[in-house]
Design a protein around this motif. Structure first.
Motif, PDB file in Angstrom:
ATOM      1  N   VAL A  84       0.906  -1.344  -0.274  1.00 59.92           N
ATOM      2  CA  VAL A  84       0.171   0.056  -0.019  1.00 59.92           C
ATOM      3  C   VAL A  84       0.827   1.342   0.039  1.00 59.92           C
ATOM      4  N   GLU A  85       0.391   2.160  -0.738  1.00 57.78           N
ATOM      5  CA  GLU A  85       1.139   3.435  -0.975  1.00 57.78           C
ATOM      6  C   GLU A  85       1.239   4.325   0.614  1.00 57.78           C
ATOM      7  N   VAL A  86       2.448   5.075   0.333  1.00 53.24           N
ATOM      8  CA  VAL A  86       2.817   5.534   1.881  1.00 53.24           C
ATOM      9  C   VAL A  86       2.685   7.186   1.659  1.00 53.24           C
ATOM     10  N   ASP A  87       2.590   7.760   2.924  1.00 49.09           N
ATOM     11  CA  ASP A  87       2.447   9.407   2.822  1.00 49.09           C
ATOM     12  C   ASP A  87       3.842  10.160   2.835  1.00 49.09           C
ATOM     13  N   LYS A  88       3.926  11.282   3.006  1.00 46.43           N
ATOM     14  CA  LYS A  88       5.299  11.849   2.706  1.00 46.43           C
ATOM     15  C   LYS A  88       6.284  11.631   4.010  1.00 46.43           C
ATOM     16  N   GLN A  89       5.749  11.283   5.137  1.00 44.50           N
ATOM     17  CA  GLN A  89       6.588  10.498   6.271  1.00 44.50           C
ATOM     18  C   GLN A  89       6.855   9.185   5.982  1.00 44.50           C
ATOM     19  N   LEU A  90       6.334   8.684   4.937  1.00 44.83           N
ATOM     20  CA  LEU A  90       6.487   7.105   4.330  1.00 44.83           C
ATOM     21  C   LEU A  90       5.779   6.186   5.382  1.00 44.83           C
ATOM     22  N   ALA A  91       4.863   6.700   5.806  1.00 48.01           N
ATOM     23  CA  ALA A  91       3.869   5.796   6.732  1.00 48.01           C
ATOM     24  C   ALA A  91       2.589   5.238   6.035  1.00 48.01           C
ATOM     25  N   LEU A  92       1.966   4.129   6.217  1.00 47.40           N
ATOM     26  CA  LEU A  92       0.990   3.765   5.287  1.00 47.40           C
ATOM     27  C   LEU A  92      -0.123   4.601   5.231  1.00 47.40           C
ATOM     28  N   LYS A  93      -0.760   4.743   4.091  1.00 48.70           N
ATOM     29  CA  LYS A  93      -1.973   5.777   3.965  1.00 48.70           C
ATOM     30  C   LYS A  93      -3.308   4.885   4.095  1.00 48.70           C
ATOM     31  N   PRO A  94      -4.003   5.194   5.409  1.00 49.91           N
ATOM     32  CA  PRO A  94      -5.264   4.229   5.554  1.00 49.91           C
ATOM     33  C   PRO A  94      -6.356   4.407   4.224  1.00 49.91           C
ATOM     34  N   ASP A  95      -6.470   5.562   3.555  1.00 46.44           N
ATOM     35  CA  ASP A  95      -7.396   5.564   2.671  1.00 46.44           C
ATOM     36  C   ASP A  95      -7.079   4.700   1.477  1.00 46.44           C
ATOM     37  N   ALA A  96      -5.637   4.497   1.147  1.00 44.24           N
ATOM     38  CA  ALA A  96      -5.014   3.621  -0.006  1.00 44.24           C
ATOM     39  C   ALA A  96      -5.378   2.113   0.505  1.00 44.24           C
ATOM     40  N   LEU A  97      -5.234   1.835   1.699  1.00 46.65           N
ATOM     41  CA  LEU A  97      -5.634   0.523   2.250  1.00 46.65           C
ATOM     42  C   LEU A  97      -6.886   0.220   2.123  1.00 46.65           C
ATOM     43  N   GLN A  98      -7.751   1.033   2.448  1.00 52.47           N
ATOM     44  CA  GLN A  98      -9.317   0.845   2.425  1.00 52.47           C
ATOM     45  C   GLN A  98      -9.700   0.741   0.861  1.00 52.47           C
ATOM     46  N   GLU A  99      -9.114   1.302   0.017  1.00 49.96           N
ATOM     47  CA  GLU A  99      -9.367   1.399  -1.218  1.00 49.96           C
ATOM     48  C   GLU A  99      -9.001   0.113  -1.885  1.00 49.96           C
ATOM     49  N   ALA A 100      -7.653  -0.497  -1.479  1.00 52.88           N
ATOM     50  CA  ALA A 100      -7.320  -1.618  -2.075  1.00 52.88           C
ATOM     51  C   ALA A 100      -8.044  -2.709  -1.543  1.00 52.88           C
ATOM     52  N   ILE A 101      -8.277  -2.845  -0.218  1.00 53.52           N
ATOM     53  CA  ILE A 101      -9.500  -3.735   0.267  1.00 53.52           C
ATOM     54  C   ILE A 101     -10.593  -3.829  -0.577  1.00 53.52           C
ATOM     55  N   GLU A 102     -11.270  -2.676  -0.854  1.00 57.31           N
ATOM     56  CA  GLU A 102     -12.660  -2.791  -1.493  1.00 57.31           C
ATOM     57  C   GLU A 102     -12.453  -3.390  -2.883  1.00 57.31           C
ATOM     58  N   SER A 103     -11.365  -2.899  -3.410  1.00 56.41           N
ATOM     59  CA  SER A 103     -11.063  -3.440  -4.879  1.00 56.41           C
ATOM     60  C   SER A 103     -10.888  -4.760  -4.924  1.00 56.41           C
ATOM     61  N   ASP A 104     -10.279  -5.363  -3.710  1.00 55.53           N
ATOM     62  CA  ASP A 104     -10.041  -6.926  -3.802  1.00 55.53           C
ATOM     63  C   ASP A 104     -11.458  -7.653  -3.628  1.00 55.53           C
ATOM     64  N   LEU A 105     -12.236  -7.138  -2.708  1.00 51.80           N
ATOM     65  CA  LEU A 105     -13.431  -7.588  -2.425  1.00 51.80           C
ATOM     66  C   LEU A 105     -14.324  -7.572  -3.508  1.00 51.80           C
ATOM     67  N   TYR A 106     -14.190  -6.455  -4.437  1.00 49.46           N
ATOM     68  CA  TYR A 106     -15.118  -6.275  -5.764  1.00 49.46           C
ATOM     69  C   TYR A 106     -14.434  -7.621  -6.604  1.00 49.46           C
ATOM     70  N   HIS A 107     -13.202  -7.926  -6.531  1.00 53.96           N
ATOM     71  CA  HIS A 107     -12.675  -8.794  -7.520  1.00 53.96           C
ATOM     72  C   HIS A 107     -12.909 -10.118  -7.093  1.00 53.96           C
ATOM     73  N   GLY A 108     -13.629 -10.401  -5.881  1.00 54.05           N
ATOM     74  CA  GLY A 108     -13.815 -11.781  -5.302  1.00 54.05           C
ATOM     75  C   GLY A 108     -12.911 -12.392  -4.353  1.00 54.05           C
ATOM     76  N   LEU A 109     -11.745 -11.468  -3.942  1.00 53.07           N
ATOM     77  CA  LEU A 109     -10.621 -11.977  -3.265  1.00 53.07           C
ATOM     78  C   LEU A 109     -10.871 -11.754  -1.823  1.00 53.07           C
TER      79      LEU A 109
END
Ligand SMILES: Cc1ncc(COP(=O)(O)O)c(C=O)c1O
Length: 351
Positions: free
Chosen positions: A77-102
């Motif tokens: 998952v993408e990180v912010d300027k401080q190189l910490a995980l971006k929660p929005d990007a995490l949620q998007e990745a999860i949603e996308s996976d669920l959509y694709h049956g993963l």
């Protein structure tokens, strides 16, 4: 547990390394999600997805491979300027996976990444894991030691929602290698994953004592708790706090000196006891600057006096200095800084 103010419901077992602990976490997540069937039948079809930031330690990649989940199912998952995980990007990745049956299986959050000691936002990540019912493993292998200090407890906010947590006394708590403290919320899930009972392992004390062979991969175990117990006894909790604070202060003092130097640059915030910098003379080419810093690092290490490591932040070669040796003092750091400056000067004059 009390020393680090970890959630009281956590139960712990000492593992050899954080890599093993993370493997245990991912295997337990896998078994729990499959109702313990993969242990029995093997993996028929893999739909599971694991998430971590692009900065997470490679032990997660390794665990995902060993657990049979496949590197391709590890989502960085993408990180912010401080190189910490971006929660929005995490949620998007999860949603996308669920959509694709993963099937989202596990998120690994880091409290102190290896490259730059970035701290992933635990509360937001834990909220997402709760919402989607995903196993949350927290890797605090290096920086977790800072939780002995009340002023660092902010980074463990919402840790009570995590399923597993690891930190390494063998990294920054003065304990000889190896000693990795692994905690879980649901010890039964861990035991259900690893327990196996051939005739020759049936003992009279079964059920009365913790059979730690069922809490991880290895059957035989070293008595690692003993050396950690001696460290705690020797320093005392206050003594450990004092040393850890001293390391952080030394790192911050060095950071201030580097910031004041025209030819050096701090490359990431000094959150703990690691300083990230580079030699930064007026050179336009990134490649040239990187090559100079790589040469500098090798020259410093070849001196045999100190040993530094490196990372890359974006495309920039960055030198890392860890101030974590148990008895390190201001004079040692000063001597190291002197050596760094002198070596850089000599290399510069020969370019
Ligand atoms: C954040 C982080 N996690 C995990 C590890 C792996 O640690 P171990 O050597 O105990 O497996 C490291 C090692 O550098 C690390 O920095």
């Amino acid at each position: 547990k009390e020393m680090l103010d970890l959630p009281s419901h956590f139960e712990g077992v000492i593992q050899d390394t954080a890599s093993s602990a993370t493997l245990c976490a991912i295997l337990t997540a896998r078994e729990q999600a499959s109702n313990y069937q993969i242990n029995q039948q093997g993996m028929n079809k893999n739909n599971y997805r694991i998430y971590c930031s692009s900065q997470t330690h490679s032990s997660v990649d390794k665990a995902v491979r060993i657990a049979g989940l496949g590197q391709e199912n590890l989502v960085k998952v993408e990180v912010d300027k401080q190189l910490a995980l971006k929660p929005d990007a995490l949620q998007e990745a999860i949603e996308s996976d669920l959509y694709h049956g993963l099937q989202p299986l596990c998120v690994v959050a880091s409290l102190g990444t290896t490259g730059t000691t970035a701290v992933d936002p635990l509360t937001a990540i834990a909220g997402i894991c709760q919402e989607y019912k995903i196993w949350l493993h927290v890797d605090a292998a290096f920086s977790g030691t800072a939780l002995v200090l009340p002023e660092y407890r902010w980074m463990a906010k919402s840790l009570e929602l995590a399923d597993s947590f690891v930190f390494n006394p063998h990294k920054w708590m003065f304990t000889n290698f190896d000693c990795s403290a692994y905690y879980v919320k649901d010890v039964q899930a861990l035991i259900n994953t690893f327990s196996i009972l051939p005739e020759y392992l049936k003992t009279k004390t079964r059920g009365q004592v913790n059979d730690y062979r069922d809490w991880g991969i290895a059957l035989g175990r070293r008595f690692r708790a003993l050396k950690l117990w001696f460290v705690i006894r020797n320093f005392g909790v206050e003594g450990i706090r004092e040393r850890v604070r001293c390391h952080i202060d030394l790192a911050k003092e060095l950071t201030a000196k580097i910031e004041q130097h025209a030819d050096f640059k701090i490359m990431a915030p000094t959150l703990f006891n690691v300083v990230f910098f580079r030699f930064n003379p007026a050179i336009d080419s990134v490649e040239e600057l990187n090559a100079r810093n790589e040469k500098l690092l090798h020259a410093i290490n070849a001196s045999g006096t100190i040993y530094l490591t490196h990372t890359k932040i974006a495309d920039n070669y960055v030198i890392r200095m860890v101030i974590g040796q148990t008895y390190v003092e201001e004079r040692h750091v000063q001597k190291a800084w002197q050596l760094i400056q002198e070596t850089a000067k000599i290399l510069d004059s020969t370019e």
